[in-house]
Design a protein around this motif. Structure first.
Motif, PDB file in Angstrom:
ATOM      1  N   ALA A  17     -11.492   2.816  -8.587  1.00 17.36           N
ATOM      2  CA  ALA A  17      -9.820   2.684  -9.187  1.00 17.36           C
ATOM      3  C   ALA A  17      -9.015   2.900  -8.163  1.00 17.36           C
ATOM      4  CB  ALA A  17      -9.699   4.464 -10.043  1.00 17.36           C
ATOM      5  N   GLY A  18      -8.715   4.051  -7.187  1.00 13.44           N
ATOM      6  CA  GLY A  18      -8.436   3.653  -5.726  1.00 13.44           C
ATOM      7  C   GLY A  18      -8.427   2.890  -4.864  1.00 13.44           C
ATOM      8  N   ILE A  19      -9.685   2.010  -4.797  1.00 17.13           N
ATOM      9  CA  ILE A  19      -9.621   0.576  -4.699  1.00 17.13           C
ATOM     10  C   ILE A  19      -8.410  -0.049  -4.708  1.00 17.13           C
ATOM     11  CG2 ILE A  19     -11.174  -0.849  -3.498  1.00 17.13           C
ATOM     12  CD1 ILE A  19     -13.980   1.475  -2.677  1.00 17.13           C
ATOM     13  N   SER A  20      -8.978  -0.725  -6.491  1.00 14.20           N
ATOM     14  CA  SER A  20      -7.882  -1.231  -7.407  1.00 14.20           C
ATOM     15  C   SER A  20      -6.072  -1.351  -6.983  1.00 14.20           C
ATOM     16  CB  SER A  20      -9.088  -0.579  -8.645  1.00 14.20           C
ATOM     17  OG  SER A  20      -8.450  -0.218  -8.897  1.00 14.20           O
ATOM     18  N   LEU A  21      -6.180   0.391  -6.963  1.00 14.01           N
ATOM     19  CA  LEU A  21      -4.508   0.086  -6.769  1.00 14.01           C
ATOM     20  C   LEU A  21      -4.531  -0.306  -5.601  1.00 14.01           C
ATOM     21  CD1 LEU A  21      -2.333   1.483  -7.919  1.00 14.01           C
ATOM     22  CD2 LEU A  21      -2.755   3.437  -6.811  1.00 14.01           C
ATOM     23  N   VAL A  22      -4.983  -0.570  -4.385  1.00 13.30           N
ATOM     24  CA  VAL A  22      -4.619  -0.844  -2.829  1.00 13.30           C
ATOM     25  C   VAL A  22      -4.585  -1.955  -2.953  1.00 13.30           C
ATOM     26  CG1 VAL A  22      -5.150  -0.374  -0.770  1.00 13.30           C
ATOM     27  CG2 VAL A  22      -5.286   1.868  -2.311  1.00 13.30           C
ATOM     28  N   LEU A  23      -6.008  -2.747  -3.710  1.00 16.41           N
ATOM     29  CA  LEU A  23      -5.720  -3.962  -3.364  1.00 16.41           C
ATOM     30  C   LEU A  23      -4.998  -4.715  -4.330  1.00 16.41           C
ATOM     31  CD1 LEU A  23      -9.775  -3.905  -3.508  1.00 16.41           C
ATOM     32  CD2 LEU A  23      -8.804  -4.228  -1.533  1.00 16.41           C
ATOM     33  N   PHE A  24      -4.429  -3.946  -5.633  1.00 22.17           N
ATOM     34  CA  PHE A  24      -3.500  -5.038  -6.224  1.00 22.17           C
ATOM     35  C   PHE A  24      -1.816  -4.464  -6.095  1.00 22.17           C
ATOM     36  CE2 PHE A  24      -0.711  -5.342  -9.981  1.00 22.17           C
ATOM     37  CZ  PHE A  24      -0.718  -5.980 -10.268  1.00 22.17           C
ATOM     38  N   THR A  25      -1.637  -3.145  -5.583  1.00 20.62           N
ATOM     39  CA  THR A  25      -0.516  -2.707  -4.199  1.00 20.62           C
ATOM     40  C   THR A  25       0.434  -4.500  -3.238  1.00 20.62           C
ATOM     41  OG1 THR A  25      -0.812  -0.753  -5.466  1.00 20.62           O
ATOM     42  CG2 THR A  25       1.039  -1.288  -3.797  1.00 20.62           C
ATOM     43  N   ILE A  26      -1.680  -4.546  -2.589  1.00 21.23           N
ATOM     44  CA  ILE A  26      -1.140  -5.365  -1.513  1.00 21.23           C
ATOM     45  C   ILE A  26      -1.407  -6.349  -1.889  1.00 21.23           C
ATOM     46  CG2 ILE A  26      -2.628  -5.992   0.681  1.00 21.23           C
ATOM     47  CD1 ILE A  26      -3.537  -3.677   1.145  1.00 21.23           C
ATOM     48  N   LEU A  27      -1.557  -7.139  -2.604  1.00 21.42           N
ATOM     49  CA  LEU A  27      -1.636  -8.617  -3.112  1.00 21.42           C
ATOM     50  C   LEU A  27      -0.699  -8.542  -3.867  1.00 21.42           C
ATOM     51  CD1 LEU A  27      -5.700  -9.155  -4.895  1.00 21.42           C
ATOM     52  CD2 LEU A  27      -3.819  -9.859  -2.628  1.00 21.42           C
ATOM     53  N   ALA A  28       0.390  -7.811  -4.538  1.00 17.73           N
ATOM     54  CA  ALA A  28       1.623  -8.451  -5.440  1.00 17.73           C
ATOM     55  C   ALA A  28       2.064  -8.063  -4.554  1.00 17.73           C
ATOM     56  CB  ALA A  28       1.676  -7.046  -6.293  1.00 17.73           C
ATOM     57  N   LEU A  29       2.360  -7.489  -3.669  1.00 17.79           N
ATOM     58  CA  LEU A  29       3.438  -7.177  -2.457  1.00 17.79           C
ATOM     59  C   LEU A  29       3.430  -8.360  -1.485  1.00 17.79           C
ATOM     60  CD1 LEU A  29       4.049  -3.461  -1.733  1.00 17.79           C
ATOM     61  CD2 LEU A  29       5.577  -4.768  -3.232  1.00 17.79           C
ATOM     62  N   ALA A  30       2.786  -9.344  -1.362  1.00 20.39           N
ATOM     63  CA  ALA A  30       1.784  -9.958  -0.033  1.00 20.39           C
ATOM     64  C   ALA A  30       2.853 -11.398  -1.052  1.00 20.39           C
ATOM     65  CB  ALA A  30       0.492 -10.717  -0.557  1.00 20.39           C
ATOM     66  N   THR A 291     -12.124  -9.680  -4.374  1.00 22.61           N
ATOM     67  CA  THR A 291     -12.275  -8.125  -3.505  1.00 22.61           C
ATOM     68  C   THR A 291     -12.800  -7.140  -4.492  1.00 22.61           C
ATOM     69  OG1 THR A 291      -9.851  -8.247  -4.084  1.00 22.61           O
ATOM     70  CG2 THR A 291     -11.119  -9.240  -2.572  1.00 22.61           C
ATOM     71  N   PHE A 292     -12.293  -7.060  -5.575  1.00 15.54           N
ATOM     72  CA  PHE A 292     -13.199  -5.753  -6.061  1.00 15.54           C
ATOM     73  C   PHE A 292     -14.454  -5.634  -6.827  1.00 15.54           C
ATOM     74  CE2 PHE A 292     -14.136  -3.096 -10.398  1.00 15.54           C
ATOM     75  CZ  PHE A 292     -13.616  -2.054  -9.737  1.00 15.54           C
ATOM     76  N   VAL A 293     -15.156  -6.901  -7.196  1.00 15.11           N
ATOM     77  CA  VAL A 293     -16.561  -7.449  -7.107  1.00 15.11           C
ATOM     78  C   VAL A 293     -17.244  -6.654  -5.485  1.00 15.11           C
ATOM     79  CG1 VAL A 293     -18.626  -8.769  -7.465  1.00 15.11           C
ATOM     80  CG2 VAL A 293     -16.649  -8.794  -8.761  1.00 15.11           C
ATOM     81  N   TYR A 294     -16.285  -6.936  -4.563  1.00 13.83           N
ATOM     82  CA  TYR A 294     -17.218  -6.870  -3.186  1.00 13.83           C
ATOM     83  C   TYR A 294     -17.487  -4.997  -3.085  1.00 13.83           C
ATOM     84  CZ  TYR A 294     -17.381 -11.906  -1.250  1.00 13.83           C
ATOM     85  OH  TYR A 294     -18.068 -12.496  -0.704  1.00 13.83           O
ATOM     86  N   ALA A 295     -16.140  -4.390  -3.710  1.00 13.35           N
ATOM     87  CA  ALA A 295     -16.044  -3.300  -2.873  1.00 13.35           C
ATOM     88  C   ALA A 295     -17.682  -2.505  -4.188  1.00 13.35           C
ATOM     89  CB  ALA A 295     -14.164  -2.837  -3.787  1.00 13.35           C
ATOM     90  N   CYS A 296     -17.400  -2.950  -5.734  1.00  8.65           N
ATOM     91  CA  CYS A 296     -18.441  -2.231  -6.728  1.00  8.65           C
ATOM     92  C   CYS A 296     -20.091  -2.713  -5.777  1.00  8.65           C
ATOM     93  CB  CYS A 296     -18.430  -2.890  -7.706  1.00  8.65           C
ATOM     94  SG  CYS A 296     -17.293  -3.012  -8.863  1.00  8.65           S
TER      95      CYS A 296
END
Length: 319
Positions: A17-30, A291-296
């Motif tokens: 969940a933490g990884i997904s939050l970081v990834l989503f935030t980075i992609l949203a602000l990109a 990217t989330f699949v990679y993290a899993c």
């Protein structure tokens, strides 16, 4: 063991969940907008572009979008691709088996190369075999996968015309012919990744075995009359594999990164090539899902490595 696995799985939930939050935030602000080309098209009314942005919630705050995405993902809805116009889960399920086959086979190839070569180098240090193996390991470790991939294509596909350099998912053959064509087109991408992993692991296997076979209990095993083969393999290599297994867990993200490049070189229809094409098209839902699949996968393989510790060293207990 069962309690340990359950506890690790429960810990993996907030980690992912933490990884997904970081990834989503980075992609949203990109920078970039998936509807940028649509908005720039003079034939498309501005109202249509604004309606699409509202429909997909792109103007909502980041946390609102994340909570909506995470809730849908838990329910099995991974979103909708802006480019392919299909569900993201469908795209990933179509490509994930190919990536797992290539990555898994390459990892097995690397282990099959590193274990015997590294062990023989440690048993016969500074011999001719050790010097040759060490030199080749340094060369294989230093060369990037995109360079060795191009060398393989030039030599085996262009000069010798033995292997196809484009991985095709739509092979028209059937039966054994279909299997043979899949094996032929898999040889080069698997070899490129496997040799790179094998070269890196060989050095660590040699170092670990060389340190273990000098310990007192190895000399005691020899004094008991055990053969050199049994002493090295049963008592030496097994204990030496503990740090090597740790290294395997740390190398899993590396092999995924190398697979992204290798899949582009050989046109392998895996999730690595899907990630690159989605980044170029700014297809945010697909980028987030891949990217989330990679993290899993990384979290899963790390758990597998922890379980292997107990098999390699019976002194390790799980509480």
């Amino acid at each position: 063991m069962t309690k340990y696995l359950i506890r690790r799985l429960l810990i993996a939930v907030p980690v992912l969940a933490g990884i997904s939050l970081v990834l989503f935030t980075i992609l949203a602000l990109a920078p970039g907008d998936p509807f940028e080309e649509l908005a720039a098209n003079p034939n498309v009314p501005r109202e249509v572009a604004l309606q699409l942005r509202k429909q997909f919630g792109l103007d909502d705050p980041v946390m609102v979008r994340y909570v909506r995405w995470f809730g849908s993902m838990v329910q099995g809805d991974w979103g909708f691709s802006f480019v392919s116009r299909v569900d993201v889960s469908t795209l990933i399920l179509q490509r994930l088996p190919t990536s797992l086959f290539v990555l898994g086979t390459a990892q097995v190839l690397g282990i099959l190369i590193a274990l015997p070569v590294g062990t023989l180098s440690a048993v016969r240090p500074y011999s001719f075999f050790d010097q040759v193996a060490t030199t080749l390991a340094f060369i294989g470790f230093s060369l990037p996968t995109f360079f060795t991939g191009l060398l393989f294509i030039l030599f085996f596909s262009i000069y010798l015309d033995w292997l196809p350099f484009i991985y095709r998912a739509d092979i028209s053959a059937t039966g054994w012919r279909w299997w043979w064509e899949n094996v032929r087109q898999s040889i080069m991408p698997v070899a490129v990744l496997g040799l790179a992993q094998g070269a890196a692991l060989t050095r660590f296997v040699r170092s670990a075995v060389l340190e273990v076979i000098r310990l007192d209990y190895i000399n005691t095993a020899r004094a008991k009359g055990l053969s050199e083969r049994v002493t090295v393999i049963k008592h030496g290599v097994r204990n030496a594999l503990i740090p090597v297994v740790t290294l395997l867990a740390l190398q899993i993200p590396t092999i995924f990164t190398g697979a992204v490049i290798t899949e582009q070189i050989f046109r392998v229809p895996g999730i690595g090539s899907l990630l690159i094409s989605s980044i170029l098209a700014n297809d945010t839902p697909v980028i987030m899902a891949v990217t989330f699949v990679y993290a899993c996968l990384v979290v899963t393989f790390t758990l597998v490595v922890d379980v292997l510790y107990g098999w390699l060293d019976p002194r390790i207990t799980y509480r």
